[in-house]
Design a protein around this motif. Structure first.
Motif, short mmCIF file in Angstrom:
data_model
loop_
_atom_site.label_atom_id
_atom_site.label_comp_id
_atom_site.label_asym_id
_atom_site.label_seq_id
_atom_site.Cartn_x
_atom_site.Cartn_y
_atom_site.Cartn_z
N GLU A 60 0.85 -1.19 0.00
CA GLU A 60 0.00 0.00 0.00
C GLU A 60 0.89 1.24 0.00
OE1 GLU A 60 -3.16 0.18 -0.29
OE2 GLU A 60 -3.66 -1.97 -0.09
N PRO A 61 0.52 2.27 -0.80
CA PRO A 61 1.35 3.50 -0.83
C PRO A 61 1.25 4.25 0.50
CG PRO A 61 -0.64 3.79 -2.14
CD PRO A 61 -0.65 2.36 -1.73
N ASP A 62 2.35 4.80 0.90
CA ASP A 62 2.42 5.59 2.13
C ASP A 62 3.33 6.77 1.85
OD1 ASP A 62 2.31 6.56 4.68
OD2 ASP A 62 3.71 5.07 5.51
N GLY A 63 2.73 7.83 1.22
CA GLY A 63 3.52 8.98 0.81
C GLY A 63 4.46 8.58 -0.30
N LEU A 66 6.19 2.78 0.78
CA LEU A 66 5.19 1.71 0.69
C LEU A 66 5.08 1.05 2.04
CD1 LEU A 66 6.04 -0.08 -2.72
CD2 LEU A 66 4.10 1.42 -2.23
N GLN A 67 3.89 0.57 2.35
CA GLN A 67 3.62 -0.16 3.59
C GLN A 67 3.19 -1.58 3.24
OE1 GLN A 67 3.95 0.45 6.78
NE2 GLN A 67 4.69 2.57 6.58
N LEU A 68 3.76 -2.59 3.90
CA LEU A 68 3.34 -3.98 3.74
C LEU A 68 3.02 -4.54 5.11
CD1 LEU A 68 5.59 -3.55 1.26
CD2 LEU A 68 5.01 -5.95 0.90
N PRO A 69 2.10 -5.46 5.21
CA PRO A 69 1.72 -6.01 6.52
C PRO A 69 2.87 -6.77 7.15
CG PRO A 69 0.72 -7.27 4.74
CD PRO A 69 1.33 -6.07 4.11
N LEU A 70 2.80 -6.87 8.46
CA LEU A 70 3.84 -7.62 9.17
C LEU A 70 3.74 -9.11 8.89
CD1 LEU A 70 3.85 -5.79 12.63
CD2 LEU A 70 5.52 -5.59 10.79
N ILE A 71 2.51 -9.56 8.77
CA ILE A 71 2.28 -10.99 8.54
C ILE A 71 1.83 -11.18 7.10
CG2 ILE A 71 1.07 -13.07 9.27
CD1 ILE A 71 2.97 -11.92 11.37
N GLN A 141 12.91 -6.96 -9.31
CA GLN A 141 12.04 -6.42 -10.36
C GLN A 141 11.72 -4.97 -10.05
OE1 GLN A 141 8.65 -8.83 -11.30
NE2 GLN A 141 7.69 -7.27 -12.58
N GLY A 142 11.90 -4.13 -11.09
CA GLY A 142 11.60 -2.70 -10.92
C GLY A 142 10.11 -2.44 -11.08
N ILE A 143 9.54 -1.63 -10.17
CA ILE A 143 8.10 -1.32 -10.17
C ILE A 143 7.93 0.20 -10.08
CG2 ILE A 143 5.90 -1.61 -8.99
CD1 ILE A 143 6.90 -4.16 -10.22
N ALA A 144 7.07 0.75 -10.93
CA ALA A 144 6.73 2.19 -10.87
C ALA A 144 5.36 2.34 -10.23
CB ALA A 144 6.76 2.80 -12.26
N TRP A 145 5.24 3.36 -9.34
CA TRP A 145 3.99 3.54 -8.58
C TRP A 145 3.50 4.95 -8.83
CZ3 TRP A 145 3.09 -0.89 -5.52
CH2 TRP A 145 1.83 -0.94 -4.90
N GLY A 146 2.19 5.09 -8.88
CA GLY A 146 1.58 6.41 -9.05
C GLY A 146 1.03 6.58 -10.46
N LEU A 147 0.23 7.69 -10.62
CA LEU A 147 -0.41 7.93 -11.91
C LEU A 147 0.62 8.19 -13.00
CD1 LEU A 147 -3.39 10.19 -10.77
CD2 LEU A 147 -3.43 7.75 -11.34
N ASN A 149 3.83 7.31 -12.69
CA ASN A 149 4.98 6.43 -12.43
C ASN A 149 6.15 7.22 -11.84
OD1 ASN A 149 3.55 4.26 -13.51
ND2 ASN A 149 4.40 4.60 -15.58
N GLU A 150 5.77 8.21 -10.97
CA GLU A 150 6.83 9.07 -10.46
C GLU A 150 7.61 8.43 -9.33
OE1 GLU A 150 3.05 9.93 -8.19
OE2 GLU A 150 3.66 9.61 -10.29
N ARG A 151 7.04 7.38 -8.71
CA ARG A 151 7.75 6.71 -7.60
C ARG A 151 8.26 5.34 -8.08
NH1 ARG A 151 3.08 7.33 -3.22
NH2 ARG A 151 1.89 7.24 -5.18
N GLN A 152 9.57 5.18 -7.98
CA GLN A 152 10.23 3.95 -8.44
C GLN A 152 10.64 3.11 -7.23
OE1 GLN A 152 10.66 3.11 -11.69
NE2 GLN A 152 9.73 4.99 -12.45
N PHE A 153 10.31 1.83 -7.29
CA PHE A 153 10.68 0.87 -6.24
C PHE A 153 11.28 -0.37 -6.88
CE2 PHE A 153 7.05 3.29 -4.68
CZ PHE A 153 7.55 3.82 -3.50
N THR A 154 12.08 -1.05 -6.11
CA THR A 154 12.65 -2.33 -6.55
C THR A 154 12.28 -3.39 -5.52
OG1 THR A 154 14.53 -1.25 -7.63
CG2 THR A 154 14.74 -3.60 -7.15
N PHE A 155 11.49 -4.37 -5.94
CA PHE A 155 11.11 -5.48 -5.07
C PHE A 155 12.18 -6.57 -5.19
CE2 PHE A 155 7.31 -3.17 -5.07
CZ PHE A 155 6.46 -3.64 -4.08
#
Length: 452
Positions: A60-63, A66-71, A141-147, A149-155
């Motif tokens: 989930e986006p958080d500013g 990103l936020q992911l659950p603990l479990i 794997q590279g992932i772009a987030w937002g309308l 794709n301004e936020r770039q993340f690597t999972f």
């Protein structure tokens, strides 16, 4: 041991076939291992990509983060030391999330991870983490987030590669065991095939041994067609050698027998009673002995046919003989014509050909009327030979021919010579299992035809 193998035909074939087999099996095992490892890596990459899709489903986006659950549903992400680690990096390469399984690695966030990836990039590799005894399989794997794709993340998903390596080792061990068993079976079959394939050569060697021990006079056996030319030529060579030895013995016996009469005449003459008559008898008998010895020597050196010899070109030899005869009979004008193709070959001893042609052409020059036609050609199978010598002389009847081929008989008693030339030709022709005959030529004289 190696030198003994190299001195054996079967040993050489076995050694080379074994070396080729071992090289082939080594290459085959390497190819199979690489293919198996590639298939495992592809399967592992697909499996780890599914884990990334699971993380994406719960992210989930958080500013700007990103936020992911603990479990997470995959329990191995929730258990320390489970061997499966998940993480997310931002565009600057900082770890903004890691799974509970990474708690056993307190310095995980400070580890130097590869640079972040752009949207859509995927990288599967094997990495070595600090303080870890075994390497880890890594899928990023590279992932772009937002309308926009301004936020770039690597999972990132890391998984202990020890089970993968163990699987490869197990496959390699099983592969090498079966390849070793297969190679032993193939070598055994190869030895049996070589033994069976070389059996005809052993049968030829056995036939030679039997012949040497007096069991047979020729090589006898049911040989394959590839060896028939070899055995036939060997039998022919053996037969020729036996015939030549017999011929030499007969020639020596004939020489001894022929010399008995002139020696008896010499022993019986009385020089004291008739010196002049004794001198004439001595000269006559010496001349006779010289003729006998010359004939027997020429007969002794007449070779037997050897079909395994290379073909002798006939045209240059015939031209050389004709040139020499032109010089010998320079006081007699002879128009000699040679019809012989450049590809005409004689399969036998070169000396036999020269002796045969020399005597035939010399008679044509000596007894012809000034014209001579020499026709030489191979038969249709290119193994036989036909020689036809025609002249415009007085010719020969059948009775005269029967006489001139006898020893010491000349066609013209006025001519010089020993009368053994045609007899030698007949001996040579017979030694080649050929035929010789005389007839009337188109030039008006004799036509002597030799067929070998």
């Amino acid at each position: 041991m190696l030198s003994r193998l190299l001195h054996s035909l079967s040993g050489r074939l076995s050694l080379m076939a074994t070396l080729v087999l071992l090289v082939f099996l080594a290459v085959l095992s390497g190819v199979l291992e690489r293919a198996y490892r590639t298939s495992l890596d592809e399967a592992k990459a697909r499996e780890m990509q599914l884990h990334i899709y699971t993380l994406l489903a719960y992210a989930e986006p958080d500013g700007d983060s990103l936020q992911l659950p603990l479990i997470l549903p995959e329990q191995r992400f929730n258990q320390p030391d489970s061997g499966l680690i998940g993480a997310v990096m931002d565009s600057r390469g900082r770890v903004i999330w890691r799974s509970q399984s990474a708690l056993s690695l307190p310095n995980f966030s400070a580890m130097p991870l590869p640079l972040p990836l752009r949207q859509g990039q995927q990288v599967f590799a094997e990495v070595q983490l600090p303080d870890m005894p075994t390497p880890y399989s890594s899928f990023r794997q590279g992932i772009a987030w937002g309308l926009d794709n301004e936020r770039q993340f690597t999972f990132v998903v890391l998984e202990d590669a020890a089970p993968l390596h163990a699987q490869v080792r197990q496959f390699s061990g099983t592969l090498w065991r079966w390849l070793a068993l297969g190679s032993l079976a193939l070598i055994a079959v190869q030895l049996l095939v070589l033994r069976w394939g070389l059996a005809p050569l052993r049968s030829v060697a056995s036939a030679l041994k039997r012949m040497q021990q007096g069991g047979s006079d020729t090589l006898q056996g049911n040989f394959p067609r590839e060896l028939v030319p070899l055995t036939d030529n060997l039998n022919l060579l053996i037969e020729n050698e036996r015939r030549q030895r017999e011929k030499t013995r007969h020639t020596l016996a004939d020489l001894a027998h022929s010399l008995k009469t002139p020696l008896a005449v010499l022993k019986g003459m009385d020089p004291m009673a008739d010196p002049k008559g004794a001198q004439e008898v001595l000269a006559e008998q010496v001349k006779r002995m010289d003729s006998i010895i010359s004939y027997q020597l020429q007969r002794a050196v007449a070779s037997s046919p050897k079909s395994i010899l290379r073909g002798v070109a006939i045209q240059p030899m015939a031209e050389k003989i004709l040139s020499a005869l032109d010089k010998v009979y320079r006081n007699k004008t002879v128009d000699a014509e040679l019809l012989c193709g450049a590809d005409a070959l004689f399969y036998g001893d070169e000396g036999d050909l020269m002796e045969m042609l020399g005597n035939l052409l010399d008679n044509g020059y000596k007894y012809g009327g000034g014209k001579l036609l020499v026709e030489i050609a191979n038969t249709s199978d290119h193994r036989g030979l036909e020689i036809v010598v025609s002249d415009n002389g007085p010719g020969l009847t059948a009775e005269q021919w029967a006489q001139v081929i006898q020893r010491g008989v000349r066609a013209d008693q006025q001519q010089q010579g020993q009368g053994i030339g045609l007899a030698v030709v007949v001996d040579i022709v017979e030694s080649y299992h050929g035929k010789i005959g005389v007839g009337a030529s188109e030039l008006g004289g004799a036509e002597i035809k030799v067929t070998l």
